[in-house]
Design a protein around this motif. Structure first.
Motif, mmCIF file in Angstrom:
data_model
loop_
_atom_site.group_PDB
_atom_site.id
_atom_site.type_symbol
_atom_site.label_atom_id
_atom_site.label_comp_id
_atom_site.label_asym_id
_atom_site.label_seq_id
_atom_site.Cartn_x
_atom_site.Cartn_y
_atom_site.Cartn_z
ATOM 1 N N VAL A 266 0.850 -1.190 0.000
ATOM 2 C CA VAL A 266 0.000 0.000 0.000
ATOM 3 C C VAL A 266 0.887 1.241 0.000
ATOM 4 O O VAL A 266 2.043 1.208 0.439
ATOM 5 C CB VAL A 266 -0.938 0.033 1.236
ATOM 6 C CG1 VAL A 266 -1.935 -1.103 1.180
ATOM 7 C CG2 VAL A 266 -0.142 -0.025 2.536
ATOM 8 N N LEU A 268 1.647 4.860 1.403
ATOM 9 C CA LEU A 268 1.391 5.686 2.584
ATOM 10 C C LEU A 268 1.912 7.105 2.349
ATOM 11 O O LEU A 268 2.657 7.652 3.143
ATOM 12 C CB LEU A 268 2.066 5.066 3.816
ATOM 13 C CG LEU A 268 1.624 3.648 4.178
ATOM 14 C CD1 LEU A 268 2.506 3.071 5.271
ATOM 15 C CD2 LEU A 268 0.162 3.644 4.614
ATOM 16 N N GLY A 273 4.102 0.501 2.377
ATOM 17 C CA GLY A 273 3.711 -0.282 3.531
ATOM 18 C C GLY A 273 3.240 -1.645 3.059
ATOM 19 O O GLY A 273 2.871 -1.806 1.889
ATOM 20 N N GLN A 275 0.585 -4.548 4.233
ATOM 21 C CA GLN A 275 -0.482 -4.854 5.184
ATOM 22 C C GLN A 275 -1.043 -6.246 4.975
ATOM 23 O O GLN A 275 -1.044 -6.790 3.874
ATOM 24 C CB GLN A 275 -1.598 -3.816 5.110
ATOM 25 C CG GLN A 275 -2.463 -3.921 3.876
ATOM 26 C CD GLN A 275 -3.552 -2.847 3.828
ATOM 27 O OE1 GLN A 275 -3.388 -1.759 4.355
ATOM 28 N NE2 GLN A 275 -4.661 -3.158 3.175
ATOM 29 N N LEU A 287 0.208 -3.671 9.638
ATOM 30 C CA LEU A 287 0.827 -2.876 8.582
ATOM 31 C C LEU A 287 2.297 -2.649 8.928
ATOM 32 O O LEU A 287 2.619 -2.075 9.978
ATOM 33 C CB LEU A 287 0.099 -1.536 8.445
ATOM 34 C CG LEU A 287 0.679 -0.508 7.469
ATOM 35 C CD1 LEU A 287 0.699 -1.060 6.045
ATOM 36 C CD2 LEU A 287 -0.138 0.777 7.517
ATOM 37 N N CYS A 317 -7.841 -1.988 8.188
ATOM 38 C CA CYS A 317 -6.648 -1.677 7.397
ATOM 39 C C CYS A 317 -6.595 -0.194 7.039
ATOM 40 O O CYS A 317 -5.511 0.401 7.020
ATOM 41 C CB CYS A 317 -6.598 -2.545 6.146
ATOM 42 S SG CYS A 317 -6.100 -4.262 6.503
ATOM 43 N N GLN A 318 -7.738 0.411 6.799
ATOM 44 C CA GLN A 318 -7.749 1.852 6.550
ATOM 45 C C GLN A 318 -7.317 2.596 7.807
ATOM 46 O O GLN A 318 -6.552 3.569 7.750
ATOM 47 C CB GLN A 318 -9.146 2.320 6.123
ATOM 48 C CG GLN A 318 -9.209 3.797 5.722
ATOM 49 C CD GLN A 318 -8.286 4.118 4.569
ATOM 50 O OE1 GLN A 318 -8.345 3.467 3.518
ATOM 51 N NE2 GLN A 318 -7.421 5.115 4.728
ATOM 52 N N GLN A 321 -3.585 2.338 8.184
ATOM 53 C CA GLN A 321 -2.891 3.255 7.281
ATOM 54 C C GLN A 321 -2.916 4.682 7.824
ATOM 55 O O GLN A 321 -1.909 5.403 7.777
ATOM 56 C CB GLN A 321 -3.528 3.209 5.896
ATOM 57 C CG GLN A 321 -3.306 1.899 5.159
ATOM 58 C CD GLN A 321 -3.980 1.872 3.798
ATOM 59 O OE1 GLN A 321 -4.073 2.894 3.109
ATOM 60 N NE2 GLN A 321 -4.447 0.710 3.383
ATOM 61 N N LYS A 325 0.374 6.867 8.824
ATOM 62 C CA LYS A 325 0.621 8.178 8.216
ATOM 63 C C LYS A 325 0.788 9.262 9.267
ATOM 64 O O LYS A 325 1.533 10.232 9.068
ATOM 65 C CB LYS A 325 -0.531 8.533 7.266
ATOM 66 C CG LYS A 325 -0.548 7.725 5.976
ATOM 67 C CD LYS A 325 -1.757 8.086 5.126
ATOM 68 C CE LYS A 325 -1.823 7.258 3.840
ATOM 69 N NZ LYS A 325 -3.042 7.591 3.042
#
Length: 334
Positions: A266, A268, A273, A275, A287, A317-318, A321, A325
């Motif tokens: 993913v 970032l 990242g 995950q 993650l 997972c959101q 993230q 961040k």
């Protein structure tokens, strides 16, 4: 709440040792990670901790967490000390704060010694610390051919220098060499032991509990999450049927980024990242962000974890993230 997943790790301490010219080196080895459970009894609310114990204050400045994070644990059980109880072999390490030596005792029998610094004590371990060792409260637990000995370095939250000794069949009392080695390690720790020389981007010196602010935690955990430190490089927060965790650790960096068979890459905000979502009894998203890596793929990572009960409506997972961040800009630049 269930524990976060525990996996085997490979030490990358040799990466941290770059620039250190003395003391034992750290070979790579496998060892299980220690994880903390939400609501565990290692927090500062532990009823066995004396009310007079100052929060986050060690019993001696030499044992301050910010100092311990940079200490090479293998340098505390140097060859000369181990030779007092037997014949040392190679040193190995599975984390920033752990060192082992699988040696022989004076009779030639197996003697495995493992030292941990910044070890988080449970309430029962604090309660059982009724002895004295090197001027510190100490506790012992003997299990057949093994002995666990702690020397309390901080009471609130409770931390210790801990040694585990496992003796071969027919060997003498494993607690005896354990006391001798632990006492020597504590005295060495009070002096000027060898320290790591962290590479650029290393998170080894960062306190995970203080780098995360409440605004980052609130959307998942509510306004008043409970913080639980574990060791020197891991912290978890719990509240409203959910838990978040940040851990810095050494590991082997896979070339394909597949830290887990379910890992997906993913973005970032310019940083990669990896995950993995675990749809189990307590659905979890882990993650991982790589912070350092050497030519042999030994490195250090920051791992962000978000978990919640099945009933809680949350894109884990959101949330992981968003968590990453918010924290990454505060870490040492890679």
């Amino acid at each position: 709440m269930p524990r976060f997943r525990a996996t085997a790790v490979v030490a990358a301490a040799a990466l941290l040792m770059a620039g250190c010219s003395t003391g034992p080196g750290l070979a790579k080895t496998n060892s299980p990670r220690r994880t903390v459970q939400a609501g565990a009894d290692a927090s500062s609310t532990d009823p066995s901790v004396k009310p007079s114990a100052q929060p986050n204050k060690p019993v001696d400045p030499a044992f301050a967490s910010e100092r311990l994070r940079l200490i090479n644990p293998c340098a505390l059980i140097e060859k000369e000390l181990l030779q007092t109880v037997g014949t040392p072999s190679k040193y190995s390490s599975s984390s920033y704060t752990r060192c082992s030596n699988y040696m022989k005792d004076k009779a030639g029998k197996t003697l495995a010694i493992t030292l941990d610094i910044g070890y988080t004590l449970s309430s029962s371990e604090v309660k059982n610390a009724t002895k004295q060792l090197a001027g510190l409260k100490s506790g012992e637990q003997k299990l057949s051919s093994s002995c666990f000995i702690t020397a309390v370095t901080q009471e609130n939250p409770a931390q210790a220098v801990r040694i585990q000794v496992s003796a071969g069949e027919g060997a003498a009392d494993p607690c005896e060499p354990g006391r001798k080695v632990l006492e020597g390690a504590v005295r060495k720790l009070k002096g000027n032991p060898q320290k790591y020389s962290p590479p650029k981007g290393s998170p080894v010196e960062v306190d995970p509990c203080t780098i995360v602010d409440k605004a980052t935690l609130a959307p998942v955990l509510g306004a008043s999450p409970r913080s639980t430190p574990f060791g020197l490089h891991q912290c978890s927060w719990s509240g409203q049927s959910a838990q978040m965790q940040l851990e810095f650790r050494t590991t082997r960096i896979p070339k394909d980024g597949k830290f887990d068979s379910k890992s997906v890459e993913v973005d970032l905000g310019g940083v990669k990242g990896y995950q993995a979502f675990k749809d189990n009894s307590f659905p979890t998203c882990e993650l991982i962000v790589v912070r350092t890596k050497d030519s042999s793929d030994a490195g250090e990572i920051a791992e962000f974890t978000v978990a919640a009960s099945k009933e809680k409506e949350l894109d884990r997972c959101q949330a992981a993230q968003t968590f990453a961040k918010a924290v990454l800009p505060s870490l040492p630049a890679a």
